[in-house]
Design a protein around this motif. Structure first.
Motif, PDB file in Angstrom:
ATOM      1  N   SER A  14      18.954   2.333  -9.545  1.00  0.00           N
ATOM      2  CA  SER A  14      18.514   1.179  -8.761  1.00  0.00           C
ATOM      3  C   SER A  14      17.877   1.689  -7.468  1.00  0.00           C
ATOM      4  N   TRP A  15      17.125   0.839  -6.802  1.00  0.00           N
ATOM      5  CA  TRP A  15      16.524   1.232  -5.540  1.00  0.00           C
ATOM      6  C   TRP A  15      16.188   0.018  -4.693  1.00  0.00           C
ATOM      7  N   THR A  16      16.078   0.248  -3.386  1.00  0.00           N
ATOM      8  CA  THR A  16      15.677  -0.776  -2.433  1.00  0.00           C
ATOM      9  C   THR A  16      14.575  -0.210  -1.550  1.00  0.00           C
ATOM     10  N   VAL A  17      13.793  -1.092  -0.941  1.00  0.00           N
ATOM     11  CA  VAL A  17      12.726  -0.656  -0.043  1.00  0.00           C
ATOM     12  C   VAL A  17      12.624  -1.631   1.116  1.00  0.00           C
ATOM     13  N   ASP A  18      12.349  -1.093   2.285  1.00  0.00           N
ATOM     14  CA  ASP A  18      12.136  -1.895   3.486  1.00  0.00           C
ATOM     15  C   ASP A  18      10.834  -1.420   4.115  1.00  0.00           C
TER      16      ASP A  18
ATOM     17  N   ARG B 236      16.434   9.550  -0.434  1.00  0.00           N
ATOM     18  CA  ARG B 236      15.836   8.662   0.570  1.00  0.00           C
ATOM     19  C   ARG B 236      14.400   9.097   0.763  1.00  0.00           C
TER      20      ARG B 236
ATOM     21  N   SER C 197       7.451   2.678   5.060  1.00  0.00           N
ATOM     22  CA  SER C 197       8.267   2.178   3.944  1.00  0.00           C
ATOM     23  C   SER C 197       9.448   3.117   3.745  1.00  0.00           C
TER      24      SER C 197
ATOM     25  N   TYR D 233      12.611   3.884   1.368  1.00  0.00           N
ATOM     26  CA  TYR D 233      13.225   3.658   0.069  1.00  0.00           C
ATOM     27  C   TYR D 233      14.596   4.335   0.021  1.00  0.00           C
TER      28      TYR D 233
ATOM     29  N   GLU E 124       4.832  -2.007  -2.425  1.00  0.00           N
ATOM     30  CA  GLU E 124       5.574  -2.596  -3.545  1.00  0.00           C
ATOM     31  C   GLU E 124       5.233  -4.058  -3.776  1.00  0.00           C
TER      32      GLU E 124
END
Length: 260
Positions: free
Chosen positions: A110-114, A153, A140, A142, A172
């Motif tokens: 899984s992954w998230t991004v800001d 990261r 960005s 991740y 994204e």
């Protein structure tokens, strides 16, 4: 601490090696308490400084963790992850994370991004992007996981002067979401000619240890990557990978000898 003769293994390394083998052999399973400093000095006949340094070394490796007022305990084992980098003509389209996910689906990736679109470039980032310090960038950040373990990261910076006002401003989102830097940049007229990667290793800093969920001082693989066109760089990134249980594997093409 007394000097160590050339070729002689320091006492703290010998102690760390012995404790590491006992952990790997299952004598101290995850969650169990390992011998205290006093017990180590008595068992291995070393000084308190050597015992302390041995525990610090195992902590930096991510094998154990100290608990205030309680002792030192074996950390839960992290899954070993191979982050494969295919250095072929499709680099930037077949992303290393996608390759790793496809090869190891049982690890629940899984992954998230800001993403922020108005971040001033630091002097270091400005130097890597050939822009002025303080120039507006798109940043960005991740965070990639396999199961509950953070395995990478990835923080990238792109000059707003290149992507601002275009469909690829947000990596994204939009028509080329997640397509990779070469495809996104080509869509707005910037053709990638090459990429530079510098791989180093160092201990984790305090903020990094919190984000990566590893002890302060744990070993990190640090990959500094910059994508370039003939006009100059269009993106740079810092990729941090906990080194204790992860591996970066490069697969490089080799041309056959002339005449073969």
């Amino acid at each position: 601490m007394a000097g160590v003769a050339h070729g002689e293994t320091p006492a703290y390394v010998r102690v760390a090696n012995a404790l590491r083998e006992r952990i790997r052999a299952g004598e101290f399973p995850p969650g169990s308490r390992i011998p205290s400093r006093a017990e180590i000095t008595a068992t291995y006949e070393v000084g308190h400084t050597s015992a302390l340094e041995a525990l610090r070394l195992l902590t930096a490796e991510g094998l154990v963790e100290g608990r205030q007022g309680s002792g030192t305990y074996v950390r839960a084992r992290r899954a070993e992850v191979h982050l494969v980098r295919h250095w072929t003509e499709d680099i930037g389209h077949r992303l290393p994370w996608a390759v790793a996910m496809a090869a190891q689906p049982d690890l629940a990736p899984s992954w998230t991004v800001d993403t922020e679109t108005d971040v001033p470039a630091t002097e270091a980032i400005a130097h890597r992007l050939d822009i002025e310090p303080g120039a507006r960038c798109v940043r960005s950040a991740y965070l990639f996981r396999f199961g509950s373990d953070v395995v990478m990261r990835h923080v990238s910076w792109e000059p707003y002067s290149i992507t601002g006002g275009t469909p690829v401003l947000l990596p994204e989102r939009g028509p080329l979401a997640g397509a990779g830097v070469p495809a996104r940049m080509a869509a707005i007229g910037h053709v990638i000619t090459h990429v530079i990667e510098d791989l180093t290793a160092r201990p984790a800093l305090i903020e990094e240890s919190r984000t990566l969920e590893v002890p302060v001082g744990a070993s990190l693989l640090v990959l500094e990557r910059t994508w370039r066109t003939v006009e100059g760089p269009v993106e740079t990134a810092d990729i941090l990978i906990p080194g204790g249980s992860n591996r970066v594997r490069y697969e490089l093409p080799v041309s056959p000898p002339a005449g073969s």
